[in-house]
Every structure is written in structure tokens, then in C-alpha cells.
Design an enzyme around this catalytic site. Sequence first.
Site, PDB file in Angstrom:
ATOM      1  N   ARG A  68       0.845  -1.214   0.000  1.00 19.92           N
ATOM      2  CA  ARG A  68       0.000   0.000   0.000  1.00 19.92           C
ATOM      3  C   ARG A  68       0.870   1.250   0.000  1.00 19.92           C
ATOM      4  O   ARG A  68       1.556   1.562   0.984  1.00 19.92           O
ATOM      5  CB  ARG A  68      -0.920   0.017   1.213  1.00 19.92           C
ATOM      6  CG  ARG A  68      -1.899   1.169   1.237  1.00 19.92           C
ATOM      7  CD  ARG A  68      -2.906   1.126   0.135  1.00 19.92           C
ATOM      8  NE  ARG A  68      -3.717  -0.077   0.211  1.00 19.92           N
ATOM      9  CZ  ARG A  68      -4.474  -0.527  -0.788  1.00 19.92           C
ATOM     10  NH1 ARG A  68      -4.513   0.123  -1.917  1.00 19.92           N
ATOM     11  NH2 ARG A  68      -5.176  -1.637  -0.656  1.00 19.92           N
ATOM     12  N   ARG A  92       2.347  -5.905 -10.675  1.00 15.60           N
ATOM     13  CA  ARG A  92       2.734  -5.323  -9.372  1.00 15.60           C
ATOM     14  C   ARG A  92       2.882  -6.356  -8.262  1.00 15.60           C
ATOM     15  O   ARG A  92       3.300  -6.028  -7.153  1.00 15.60           O
ATOM     16  CB  ARG A  92       1.716  -4.258  -8.946  1.00 15.60           C
ATOM     17  CG  ARG A  92       0.310  -4.796  -8.720  1.00 15.60           C
ATOM     18  CD  ARG A  92      -0.623  -3.697  -8.254  1.00 15.60           C
ATOM     19  NE  ARG A  92      -1.980  -4.217  -8.059  1.00 15.60           N
ATOM     20  CZ  ARG A  92      -2.904  -3.624  -7.308  1.00 15.60           C
ATOM     21  NH1 ARG A  92      -2.621  -2.479  -6.702  1.00 15.60           N
ATOM     22  NH2 ARG A  92      -4.108  -4.135  -7.160  1.00 15.60           N
ATOM     23  N   HIS A 129       0.388   4.068 -10.573  1.00 19.04           N
ATOM     24  CA  HIS A 129      -0.701   4.318  -9.608  1.00 19.04           C
ATOM     25  C   HIS A 129      -0.117   5.007  -8.352  1.00 19.04           C
ATOM     26  O   HIS A 129      -0.147   4.449  -7.254  1.00 19.04           O
ATOM     27  CB  HIS A 129      -1.302   2.954  -9.256  1.00 19.04           C
ATOM     28  CG  HIS A 129      -2.550   2.979  -8.427  1.00 19.04           C
ATOM     29  ND1 HIS A 129      -2.634   3.514  -7.173  1.00 19.04           N
ATOM     30  CD2 HIS A 129      -3.792   2.482  -8.683  1.00 19.04           C
ATOM     31  CE1 HIS A 129      -3.849   3.357  -6.679  1.00 19.04           C
ATOM     32  NE2 HIS A 129      -4.573   2.743  -7.570  1.00 19.04           N
ATOM     33  N   ASP A 171     -12.916   8.931  -6.548  1.00 18.06           N
ATOM     34  CA  ASP A 171     -12.345   7.859  -7.369  1.00 18.06           C
ATOM     35  C   ASP A 171     -12.777   8.131  -8.814  1.00 18.06           C
ATOM     36  O   ASP A 171     -13.846   7.729  -9.243  1.00 18.06           O
ATOM     37  CB  ASP A 171     -12.870   6.504  -6.892  1.00 18.06           C
ATOM     38  CG  ASP A 171     -12.043   5.346  -7.455  1.00 18.06           C
ATOM     39  OD1 ASP A 171     -12.153   4.235  -6.910  1.00 18.06           O
ATOM     40  OD2 ASP A 171     -11.288   5.577  -8.429  1.00 18.06           O
ATOM     41  N   GLU A 195      -2.825   9.333 -10.749  1.00 17.36           N
ATOM     42  CA  GLU A 195      -2.303   8.179 -11.486  1.00 17.36           C
ATOM     43  C   GLU A 195      -2.273   8.466 -12.989  1.00 17.36           C
ATOM     44  O   GLU A 195      -3.326   8.691 -13.599  1.00 17.36           O
ATOM     45  CB  GLU A 195      -3.184   6.972 -11.209  1.00 17.36           C
ATOM     46  CG  GLU A 195      -3.385   6.707  -9.717  1.00 17.36           C
ATOM     47  CD  GLU A 195      -4.587   5.841  -9.418  1.00 17.36           C
ATOM     48  OE1 GLU A 195      -4.939   4.988 -10.280  1.00 17.36           O
ATOM     49  OE2 GLU A 195      -5.192   6.015  -8.339  1.00 17.36           O
TER      50      GLU A 195
END
Length: 304
Positions: free
Chosen positions: A76, A102, A172, A216, A275
Site C-alpha cells: 500500500r 505489481r 498508480h 475515485d 495516477e
Amino acid sequence: MSAQSVATLNEKFGIGTELRFATVADGFNVAVITNSHAAASIAIQGAQILTWTPRREKPVIWLSPGAKFVVGKSVRGGVPVCWPWFGAHASEASFPAHGFARTIPWEVTASQRLKSGATKIAFRLPQTDATRKQWPHSCELELHATLGSTLDIDLITRNTGSAPITIGDALHTYFAVSDVRDISIHGLGGAPYLDKVEDFKRKQQVGPITINQEVDRLYLDTTADCLIDDPRWARRIRVHKHHSRSTVVWNPWLAKAEKLGDMGPNGYLNMVCVESTNAGDDVVTVAPGASHALRVEYSLERLR
Ligand code: TA6
């Protein structure tokens, strides 16, 4: 975990005290960079930049205080690489969100001390039977990072097959802020966006973005710089990008942060994701033999 041991990495790619490799958790190896311009760290898993702090500055890249270093799970914070799709897979619900790049180990392929004093390091994503099951295409993925008073990242997809491939990709990036309620994000005014919080409803941004709830948003058809203005820390973070036609802005806010479980106590107040992406209408088709390089340059400016 990585096929390259810490001993091999230090022998082949270490640079004095400037670039060393170490194990930070069971099976979790990182590159640690300390040069005259900045301090930084990069996980071998996902070639994920975890931290970047220019000298005499507060951290620019945010790493969650609740971050967990678990093989196969994205850490995170930092700069997770989303590839070869962004978000949920178009048809396979069982495939991992944001692709597999990732969460698997990459290989270090080069390192260099630049004349500027910055440190450059290159990674490549090895293809495996597991990745081919989710992505049966011949292509190569590299990440080049230059860490100095600015942070430059190139995510390069090469189509080595005989048919076109269509990818979604993103860096990101989690940016550190004094208090997300006090910042404003400029550069996306007038851009259309899909609001994930309202079932991807299509909207249009009016003026700068301020954040006082879950945000978002996938902004489409935009190549603009994004400016994260942080008056409390008297600084602006500039996000400059190339070959990216969309930008995502994300903050989970309290409820979503608690569900995620790895944001740390009120961690959501000290971060915002901006991002640089190719997603939604803006996915990229790469012709056989061609390459696509998503590039970002992160820099700091003083806010008067
Ligand atoms: O980029 C925003 C987003 O897609 C959010 O919807 C949220 O899922 C975030 O990425 C984090 O995703 P992750 O899989 O890293 O927990």
C-alpha cells in the site's frame, strides 16, 4: 521470490553506498538509494518504488504506515505498476485488479550513477507460465527509474509478437500531503471523467479538485500536467506525463480506508493518488514490433 539474491544484486548492480539491496521482510527484497539529491527505496516485487524523499524535503511519495510486505500482495503506497490492464479485468473476474505486474518479482537489468548525481535503475518483468495464462501475448515490459531531485519513471511495453496487443497501464502513484482536506489539484478543469463512486457516471470537472469525501475518478482524454498544491507544506507537486491519455484521482476516505485495512490510522488524510494512466476509452494498441512508453516526471515547486 526474486530469482536474483540480494548478494547477486549487490555484486552486479550495487553502487558504493548509493545503491544497495537488502531484505526488509521474509522474501521481500528492496533497492535502497541514497544519493546527494534524494533517498528512495524500490521493491523488487512489482519494481514498485516505495519511497522518494528529496534532500531537505518531506517525503513526496507516500508509503502507508500500515503497509504490509507480503509476497504476492501489492504494498500500500509508493508507485504500483498497473499492467497489462487497469482496474478490473474486462472479462475475467478471477484475474487480479490492475493486472499482475505489481505482485510478481521483476529482474534488475542495469544501474548507473548519472553525471547529475541521480541514480538510474532498470527492471524487466519476466514472463512465466502463470503470467502467460492471464496474458498469452509475446511482449516485454521494462521500468526505468531515475531518482534525484526529480523522479522520472518510464514504463515501456514492447510488442515482440506478430499481432497487435491492447493494454491498459498506469503508474498508480500515492503522493504525500500535509492534510488531504487542505490541498487542491489543478490541471483537470473541463476534463470529462467517469465517477467510480457513482457507478462510473460520466461527468465534467469544473475548476480545481478538492477532497472532503471518497474520490475515485477516471479523467479521460487529458494529457495535462497535474499540480497538487499543498499550502500547509508550502509546496506544489508537479505531475508531468507523456503517452498517457487519462488520469485517475483517488482518495478512499475513512470508510473505504478502514475496509482496506492497510492505510494506517487516518492514513487517508495524508495521501492522494494521481495516477498517469491509459484506461477506459484510452487503452493503447501496440503494433507488432512497436513500443509504448508511459513516462512521468515528478518535481517539487515552492508555493508562495
Ligand atoms: O485507482 C483507483 C483504484 O482503482 C480504486 O478504485 C481502488 O481500488 C484503488 O485503485 C486501490 O486498488 P488496490 O487494488 O491497490 O487496493
